[in-house]
Write a protein that holds these residues in place. Structure first.
Motif, PDB file in Angstrom:
ATOM      1  N   ILE A  31      14.299  -4.965  38.141  1.00  0.00           N
ATOM      2  CA  ILE A  31      14.573  -6.304  37.959  1.00  0.00           C
ATOM      3  C   ILE A  31      14.017  -6.943  39.219  1.00  0.00           C
ATOM      4  CG2 ILE A  31      16.426  -8.067  37.940  1.00  0.00           C
ATOM      5  CD1 ILE A  31      17.878  -6.559  36.070  1.00  0.00           C
ATOM      6  N   GLU A  32      14.363  -6.433  40.412  1.00  0.00           N
ATOM      7  CA  GLU A  32      13.859  -6.836  41.686  1.00  0.00           C
ATOM      8  C   GLU A  32      12.354  -6.753  41.768  1.00  0.00           C
ATOM      9  OE1 GLU A  32      16.249  -5.315  44.674  1.00  0.00           O
ATOM     10  OE2 GLU A  32      18.124  -6.276  43.931  1.00  0.00           O
ATOM     11  N   LYS A  33      11.878  -5.710  41.315  1.00  0.00           N
ATOM     12  CA  LYS A  33      10.401  -5.559  41.503  1.00  0.00           C
ATOM     13  C   LYS A  33       9.545  -6.932  40.441  1.00  0.00           C
ATOM     14  CE  LYS A  33       9.463  -1.558  40.824  1.00  0.00           C
ATOM     15  NZ  LYS A  33       8.839  -0.080  40.479  1.00  0.00           N
ATOM     16  N   SER A  34      10.085  -6.989  39.453  1.00  0.00           N
ATOM     17  CA  SER A  34       9.165  -7.861  38.501  1.00  0.00           C
ATOM     18  C   SER A  34       9.526  -9.174  38.919  1.00  0.00           C
ATOM     19  CB  SER A  34       9.528  -7.504  36.994  1.00  0.00           C
ATOM     20  OG  SER A  34      11.075  -7.584  36.670  1.00  0.00           O
ATOM     21  N   SER A  35      10.285  -9.518  39.787  1.00  0.00           N
ATOM     22  CA  SER A  35      10.654 -10.982  40.142  1.00  0.00           C
ATOM     23  C   SER A  35      11.216 -11.018  41.568  1.00  0.00           C
ATOM     24  CB  SER A  35      11.591 -11.662  39.013  1.00  0.00           C
ATOM     25  OG  SER A  35      12.818 -10.993  39.302  1.00  0.00           O
ATOM     26  N   ASP A  36      11.081 -12.252  41.837  1.00  0.00           N
ATOM     27  CA  ASP A  36      11.797 -12.094  43.294  1.00  0.00           C
ATOM     28  C   ASP A  36      12.996 -12.566  43.402  1.00  0.00           C
ATOM     29  OD1 ASP A  36      11.594 -14.885  42.491  1.00  0.00           O
ATOM     30  OD2 ASP A  36      10.817 -15.725  44.388  1.00  0.00           O
TER      31      ASP A  36
END
Ligand code: UDP
Ligand code: MG
Length: 324
Positions: A31-36
């Motif tokens: 989740i953290e990788k695909s968005s900030d």
């Protein structure tokens, strides 16, 4: 910055915690990788008696995104969920089970729907693997019964695996009742709700903590929190027996007037037993509601926290916490 909270109640799950940690960590990373956006995971230790307590503390030291709330004793699944929701700080709060019966990866789907503007996204079980026929049957019966009796739009075959928007979380937390039937409360608050279908997995380790007794309690909480149907039923049975009694009186008077009275032991005993049973049942139903009122009137906090790890707001640590 948007934060997504994941709330997981834990009660005697020592064997499964490592695997849970791995799966949820992966999810949080992706989740953290695909968005900030950020993730936090609130693990609520609901008074576990096995090694879960130590393992949870280790999990927090391994990854500080995992925060731990140790309740002072076992308060039950629904209270543990409420506690975790209260301690969560994200714009979305997702509740899921610790036994990985609910696939954490579905949360991607939840978040997608949330971005589309939905405020509650709940998971609906298409299939359930590895449950006994008895559990499947009672669960099916339970959802339909509660729905029929309460006339509430509580979705069938949906458990507590769901994502809530902050608005919904605040609404939910403002409901002060002690007997909490969480899915009912969430459906009662309204907002834009939508279901996502999934296949429920088998429990990986350990066994269900929902004994028949706990299931019956949950069912009654579900019904009694949203309807007075059992009281009405008692009234209905009362009317019916009165009507039968009235006919009985006429019949008895007729027999006595025509001098046909005979021993009649059997019928007397039957009537006494029947009326006695119905009266006790009705009293019991009234008592259940009275007991619930007693619980509410006492205004006790919902739970106590023994120790909390990883939270920034210090004042919340080790303080008696209450909802609303
Ligand atoms: N649980 C809890 N307190 C309890 C019983 C259960 O926090 O008193 C947790 C348990 O650790 C799990 C979730 O609630 O994460 C659901 O419990 P379980 O899997 O036993 O129920 P089932 O899936 O069989 O309905
Ligand atoms: Mg389970």
């Amino acid at each position: 910055m948007i934060t997504h909270s994941i709330v997981i109640p834990v009660f005697n799950e020592e064997e499964g915690l490592q695997r849970l940690f791995d799966r949820v960590k992966n999810l949080a990373d992706s989740i953290e990788k695909s968005s900030d956006e950020k993730c936090e995971v609130i693990l609520v230790n609901d008074g576990s008696k096995d090694r879960s307590t130590e393992i949870l503390d280790q999990i927090h030291t391994m990854d500080s995104r995992f925060k731990i709330v140790h309740l002072s004793r076992n308060f039950g699944h629904q209270i543990a969920i409420t506690a975790g929701t209260e301690w969560a700080q994200g714009q979305t709060v997702t509740v899921m089970d610790a036994d990985l019966q609910d696939p954490p990866e579905l949360i991607h789907e939840f978040i997608k729907k949330w971005r589309e503007g939905f405020e509650v996204i709940y998971a609906v079980r298409k299939t359930r693997v590895g449950e006994t026929a008895f559990k499947l049957f009672t669960a099916k019966l339970f959802y339909r019964l509660v729905r029929w009796i309460t006339k509430m739009d509580i979705p069938n075959d949906a458990g507590d695996f769901r994502l809530m928007d902050r608005k919904v979380v605040n609404a939910f937390l403002s409901l002060p009742e002690r007997h909490r039937y969480v899915r009912g409360l969430i459906s009662w608050v309204g907002f834009r709700q939508v279901g996502v279908f999934y296949d429920r997995d088998e429990r990986l380790t350990g066994q269900t903590n929902y004994t028949l007794k706990k299931m019956i309690k949950l069912a009654f909480d579900g019904i009694a929190s949203f309807s007075i149907f059992p009281l009405r039923l008692a009234t209905g049975v009362g009317f019916f027996t009165s009507a039968v009694a009235f006919l009985g009186v006429i019949y008895t008077l007729f027999l006595s007037a025509t001098h046909q009275t005979i021993q009649g032991w059997t019928s007397t005993i039957l009537v006494v037993l029947f009326i006695g049973g119905v009266q006790l049942l009705a009293l019991g139903v009234i008592g259940e509601y009275l007991g619930r009122m007693f619980d509410e009137v006492r205004q006790r906090p919902l739970y106590f926290v023994g120790k909390a790890m990883g939270f920034e707001r210090d004042e919340r640590k080790i303080s008696p916490s209450k909802v609303a």
